[in-house]
Design a protein around this motif. Sequence first.
Motif, PDB file in Angstrom:
ATOM      1  N   GLU A   1       1.036  -1.187  -0.039  1.00 28.43           N
ATOM      2  CA  GLU A   1      -0.311  -0.300  -0.191  1.00 28.43           C
ATOM      3  C   GLU A   1       1.016   1.180   0.261  1.00 28.43           C
ATOM      4  O   GLU A   1       1.119   1.824   1.093  1.00 28.43           O
ATOM      5  N   LEU A   2       0.733   1.495  -1.441  1.00 28.88           N
ATOM      6  CA  LEU A   2       1.576   3.076  -1.256  1.00 28.88           C
ATOM      7  C   LEU A   2       1.159   4.366  -0.807  1.00 28.88           C
ATOM      8  O   LEU A   2       1.943   4.933  -0.644  1.00 28.88           O
ATOM      9  N   SER A   3      -0.111   4.081  -0.622  1.00 30.60           N
ATOM     10  CA  SER A   3      -0.900   5.553  -0.220  1.00 30.60           C
ATOM     11  C   SER A   3      -0.427   5.933   1.423  1.00 30.60           C
ATOM     12  O   SER A   3      -0.775   6.994   1.879  1.00 30.60           O
ATOM     13  N   ARG A   4      -0.262   4.918   1.826  1.00 29.03           N
ATOM     14  CA  ARG A   4       0.472   5.056   3.242  1.00 29.03           C
ATOM     15  C   ARG A   4       1.951   5.917   3.449  1.00 29.03           C
ATOM     16  O   ARG A   4       2.584   6.048   4.331  1.00 29.03           O
ATOM     17  N   LEU A   5       2.403   6.034   1.994  1.00 34.64           N
ATOM     18  CA  LEU A   5       3.304   7.158   2.623  1.00 34.64           C
ATOM     19  C   LEU A   5       3.373   8.478   2.445  1.00 34.64           C
ATOM     20  O   LEU A   5       4.135   8.719   2.472  1.00 34.64           O
ATOM     21  N   SER A   6       1.850   8.523   1.903  1.00 33.13           N
ATOM     22  CA  SER A   6       2.109  10.342   2.085  1.00 33.13           C
ATOM     23  C   SER A   6       2.468  10.726   3.087  1.00 33.13           C
ATOM     24  O   SER A   6       2.559  12.058   3.346  1.00 33.13           O
ATOM     25  N   GLY A   7       2.938  10.908   4.258  1.00 32.66           N
ATOM     26  CA  GLY A   7       3.056  10.868   5.470  1.00 32.66           C
ATOM     27  C   GLY A   7       4.437  11.428   5.351  1.00 32.66           C
ATOM     28  O   GLY A   7       5.100  12.521   5.589  1.00 32.66           O
ATOM     29  N   PHE A   8       5.205  11.082   4.445  1.00 33.40           N
ATOM     30  CA  PHE A   8       6.446  11.662   4.117  1.00 33.40           C
ATOM     31  C   PHE A   8       6.116  12.847   3.409  1.00 33.40           C
ATOM     32  O   PHE A   8       8.275  13.613   2.689  1.00 33.40           O
ATOM     33  N   LEU A   9       5.668  13.024   2.224  1.00 35.11           N
ATOM     34  CA  LEU A   9       5.702  14.041   1.543  1.00 35.11           C
ATOM     35  C   LEU A   9       4.971  15.511   2.245  1.00 35.11           C
ATOM     36  O   LEU A   9       4.098  15.187   3.268  1.00 35.11           O
TER      37      LEU A   9
END
Length: 422
Positions: free
Chosen positions: A38-46
Amino acid sequence: MSDDIQLISDGDGLAVIGEPAAVERFVADQGLSAKKLELSRLSGFLSAGGALAQAGSEIAANSGRWVKLTPESAQHVKQFGLMPSKTHGVSHAMVGRPGEIKKWLQIDKGPGTLARNPALLTGAAGIMTQLAMQQAMDEITDYLATIDEKLDDVLRAQEDAVHADLIGVGLDIDEAMTLREHGGRVNEVTWSKVQGSSSTIARTQAYAVRQLEAITEKVEHKARISELADATKDVAAKAQGWLAVLARTFQLQDAIAVLEIDRVLEVAPDDVDGHRLGLRAARQKRLDTIAQVTHHLLTRMADAAGTANAKVLLNPIQSPAIVQSSEKVALAVADFHGPLGIASGPELVEARAWTAAATELKGKVLDTGAEGLDASRRLGTETLDRAKSVTGRISGGISGGIAGGIAGFRRRGSAEPDAGEE
């Protein structure tokens, strides 16, 4: 539509990231069994900014799959020459499949979106660590399903309140994992239910380890065959239960680790890399401790089997009983080692060799019956001396000794010495 995909490995697993159709083709072509990443969980790094905004857009357009790296799957991806990244323990590569050529090639045009951004790569590594732990949890679940009633019996039979606490902690953690699955994150309310669970799990795990050590010591201190038979029987009755308790504690610790990474990803993303590495190191330390205890248990049971082997002609009833107990423990430990990824040492191989040979010997011993015992009494001292000669030859090794013992029975026909003690 691009066939270019990114490969990222942290040593435990492989992430395949790219345009959805390309990812699915790659996984199918390589014959890999993959889970959703689930790549969407990387949004916290943006955060705001042109480069990061573009990275976020690219990630949103891509999909990911995660593959557990086994010796077989590792060979599939070795050909792509993954290169080390700036994130500790993580390597990457860009690959593509030009035209109709059914061969994926390394792309010589620089790293992909994640590899160009250390923060995103670190976040991806954190998610990969979670997937590896979830895979381990699934394997432990399958193991516990085969002995579920035994586990409940062990926990409920204990008077120590910590065992009852483990059941309650398990319910809380299972609920938190369900909420995470449906909500996509671990909020403060969910985390508050489980953040104090680690100490309870650790206490139960330490208690189970001590119980395994205690039953192992009982085998070490028995010299007479009758005492050894009773001690090994007790070990066979209790070992699987305590191994099940250990497996459950590991499963819950892995679940806590998954939840922890979620919280760190959300509230302290700069700490993710150090936290994931620390979790992996702590888990390995626990595994090393338990591997040492279980290998010691196997060694002692193999020694007991060796003692039974050396005295099998004098104790045709109790010696096979010791063999059966050794077999039961060896198989229980092997079943336990598998889902936890603990390598089996040579003592387990020896125990299995003993088991295979002892099955045949057991039948030979029992088939002699009363007639064989009567005949052995008539042989007197001469037969006893011959028995000592045989036991001397077979005491050198477990499986080899059994074969020698069987040969001795065949040479004597139904003749057999008295089934006494030493």
